[in-house]
Design an enzyme around this catalytic site. Sequence first.
Site, mmCIF file in Angstrom:
data_model
loop_
_atom_site.group_PDB
_atom_site.id
_atom_site.type_symbol
_atom_site.label_atom_id
_atom_site.label_comp_id
_atom_site.label_asym_id
_atom_site.label_seq_id
_atom_site.Cartn_x
_atom_site.Cartn_y
_atom_site.Cartn_z
ATOM 1 N N HIS A 84 -13.291 2.474 -0.643
ATOM 2 C CA HIS A 84 -13.197 1.319 0.479
ATOM 3 C C HIS A 84 -13.667 0.190 -0.124
ATOM 4 O O HIS A 84 -14.308 -0.641 0.963
ATOM 5 C CB HIS A 84 -14.074 2.021 1.826
ATOM 6 C CG HIS A 84 -13.406 2.871 2.571
ATOM 7 N ND1 HIS A 84 -14.333 3.760 3.137
ATOM 8 C CD2 HIS A 84 -12.162 3.400 2.856
ATOM 9 C CE1 HIS A 84 -13.652 4.599 4.008
ATOM 10 N NE2 HIS A 84 -12.292 4.473 3.875
ATOM 11 N N ASP A 136 -9.951 12.500 16.121
ATOM 12 C CA ASP A 136 -9.851 11.053 16.711
ATOM 13 C C ASP A 136 -11.152 10.838 17.660
ATOM 14 O O ASP A 136 -11.324 11.542 18.657
ATOM 15 C CB ASP A 136 -8.661 10.668 17.411
ATOM 16 C CG ASP A 136 -8.284 9.436 17.754
ATOM 17 O OD1 ASP A 136 -9.256 8.586 18.432
ATOM 18 O OD2 ASP A 136 -7.242 8.906 17.124
ATOM 19 N N GLY A 164 -11.900 1.162 12.348
ATOM 20 C CA GLY A 164 -11.448 1.695 13.984
ATOM 21 C C GLY A 164 -12.640 1.877 14.720
ATOM 22 O O GLY A 164 -12.551 1.538 15.960
ATOM 23 N N GLU A 179 -8.006 -5.455 4.919
ATOM 24 C CA GLU A 179 -8.173 -5.147 3.303
ATOM 25 C C GLU A 179 -6.838 -5.557 2.815
ATOM 26 O O GLU A 179 -6.956 -6.292 1.725
ATOM 27 C CB GLU A 179 -7.966 -3.413 3.218
ATOM 28 C CG GLU A 179 -9.352 -2.828 3.332
ATOM 29 C CD GLU A 179 -9.141 -1.418 3.598
ATOM 30 O OE1 GLU A 179 -8.817 -0.904 4.682
ATOM 31 O OE2 GLU A 179 -9.481 -0.615 2.799
ATOM 32 N N ARG A 193 -13.413 15.303 7.305
ATOM 33 C CA ARG A 193 -14.183 15.663 6.184
ATOM 34 C C ARG A 193 -15.505 15.925 6.418
ATOM 35 O O ARG A 193 -16.084 15.022 7.399
ATOM 36 C CB ARG A 193 -14.121 14.625 5.139
ATOM 37 C CG ARG A 193 -12.705 14.226 4.477
ATOM 38 C CD ARG A 193 -12.781 13.196 3.312
ATOM 39 N NE ARG A 193 -11.519 12.696 3.039
ATOM 40 C CZ ARG A 193 -11.137 11.330 3.191
ATOM 41 N NH1 ARG A 193 -12.147 10.477 3.331
ATOM 42 N NH2 ARG A 193 -9.877 10.929 2.627
ATOM 43 N N ARG A 224 -2.500 -2.115 -3.430
ATOM 44 C CA ARG A 224 -3.742 -1.329 -3.513
ATOM 45 C C ARG A 224 -3.508 -0.133 -4.297
ATOM 46 O O ARG A 224 -2.483 0.741 -4.422
ATOM 47 C CB ARG A 224 -3.771 -0.842 -1.995
ATOM 48 C CG ARG A 224 -4.964 0.099 -1.680
ATOM 49 C CD ARG A 224 -4.987 0.887 -0.515
ATOM 50 N NE ARG A 224 -6.189 1.703 -0.502
ATOM 51 C CZ ARG A 224 -6.271 2.514 0.172
ATOM 52 N NH1 ARG A 224 -5.180 3.176 1.007
ATOM 53 N NH2 ARG A 224 -7.491 3.587 0.205
ATOM 54 N N ASN A 273 0.862 -1.136 0.035
ATOM 55 C CA ASN A 273 -0.145 0.065 0.148
ATOM 56 C C ASN A 273 0.978 1.179 0.034
ATOM 57 O O ASN A 273 1.413 1.573 1.060
ATOM 58 C CB ASN A 273 -0.957 -0.066 1.179
ATOM 59 C CG ASN A 273 -1.880 1.330 1.325
ATOM 60 O OD1 ASN A 273 -1.715 2.089 0.339
ATOM 61 N ND2 ASN A 273 -2.912 1.098 2.164
ATOM 62 N N ARG A 277 -11.718 8.565 19.925
ATOM 63 C CA ARG A 277 -11.242 8.296 21.430
ATOM 64 C C ARG A 277 -11.222 9.673 22.133
ATOM 65 O O ARG A 277 -11.706 9.699 23.158
ATOM 66 C CB ARG A 277 -9.965 7.262 21.284
ATOM 67 C CG ARG A 277 -10.080 5.962 21.095
ATOM 68 C CD ARG A 277 -8.874 5.337 20.905
ATOM 69 N NE ARG A 277 -8.260 5.868 19.597
ATOM 70 C CZ ARG A 277 -7.356 5.099 18.918
ATOM 71 N NH1 ARG A 277 -6.885 4.055 19.727
ATOM 72 N NH2 ARG A 277 -6.788 5.706 18.001
ATOM 73 N N GLU A 308 -15.592 -1.092 14.741
ATOM 74 C CA GLU A 308 -15.131 -2.174 15.465
ATOM 75 C C GLU A 308 -14.830 -1.887 16.926
ATOM 76 O O GLU A 308 -15.096 -3.044 17.958
ATOM 77 C CB GLU A 308 -13.797 -2.908 15.072
ATOM 78 C CG GLU A 308 -13.686 -3.295 13.607
ATOM 79 C CD GLU A 308 -12.404 -3.462 12.912
ATOM 80 O OE1 GLU A 308 -11.582 -3.616 13.657
ATOM 81 O OE2 GLU A 308 -12.253 -3.423 11.538
#
Length: 403
Positions: free
Chosen positions: A179, A281, A329, A384, A240, A90, A7, A283, A332
């Site tokens: 994706h 992020d 991320g 992926e 975005r 990729r 990648n 988290r 899951e």
Amino acid sequence: MKILVINSGSSSVKYQLFQMPEETVIARGLLEKIGEENSLFCQKSIKGEIELKNQIRNHEEGINFIISMLTDSRHGVISSVNEIEGIGHRVVHGGEEFNGSVRITGDVVRKIEAYSDLAPLHNPPNLMGIKATQKYIPGAIQAACFDTAFHQSIPQKAYLYAIPYSLYEQYHIRRYGFHGTSHRYVAMRCASIVREGIHALNMITCHLGNGCSIAAIEKGRSVDTSMGFTPLEGLIMGTRSGDIDPAVMFYLENKGYTCSGLNDLLNKKSGLVGISGVSNDMRNLFQEKENGNPRAALAIDMFCYRLRKYIGSYLAVLKQTDAIIFTGGIGENNAYIRRESLDGLEALGIVFDDARNQNIQRGRDSCISADSSRIKVFVIPTNEELGIAIDTYEIAQRSKQKE
Ligand code: AMP
């Protein structure tokens, strides 16, 4: 058969070496800051973990360096590059040309070059990776796996924008979707979990990472997706905006914003970071919310609301849905977001089981709907790289049989 997955980004190369068809990872690594004085390299394998700083000037040097580490007498895992029989790359944009992974030929390289116009930040570094591996591992069969390919089955009524048709004809302006490797991989995993052929299933796949997209999959084929001409459209993402009235841009242009300033605004300064003002992020946003930051809470709320809206619209598109899948991320790892986007939909056939949702095992496929739920809900970790390795292995097998 050993398959190397590459990648190649603008200043980094990520790689994994697989043993196929066993699907075992022999080594994985990352080379970052290519072109800077202190490029960073790390590799993990059964030989342990190694981290190095080294000056790597370009992708060609980078690939050469990676090969030297894979074959290194102390840290390496193979004795010669000749052991690598297939390389899967990729590639972000395959335009309307590619609806699946292909063996790389001169013609394929020219087409990827031509599509650089549509993905100027991605296709050129992807090509640099291809050219460098062609140079240093000439004996391997090379395959290109496109982020856009899985979505080529989307019908025209869903991929066209309602702007003059001539713009589609002249400039190929349409929804492509991205994706694709991830959506396809988790859809295939879901089919194997429920022990059905993928072509028997209707699914909604939610890839929620720093970039986010959702796909409606009918009988195993993508029929709609939220990312569009570029990855900017659709869900709210880390930086975005996702969907927005384009007239906001005309208004801001009148206020002095330039075209490149607006590009930067929508791609890098919007989404979760734009609303919260603190982080892209998830988290960090949950931490901030706990500390009482109302804008972090708002960003999380907006993220869930947009996701719920898209899930609702894809339930209508598919008419009858068998499964909804969360991955990436956020998908899951974040039980709150999964619940906020799906609870209360019993009338639509979704009976969410929050105890299951809260108690999933990290990194494992899990069902988070109640047994009584007509639509099953799953958390399926994406992979992926493995998706690319599977395609490349198939292409290499077929090519070898022909030779
Ligand atoms: P990805 O692009 O798939 O690596 O996903 C990155 C996003 O996943 C970031 O917003 C992270 O905050 C989020 N993420 C990763 N791990 C967790 C976690 N344990 N809980 C919540 N969000 C997470």
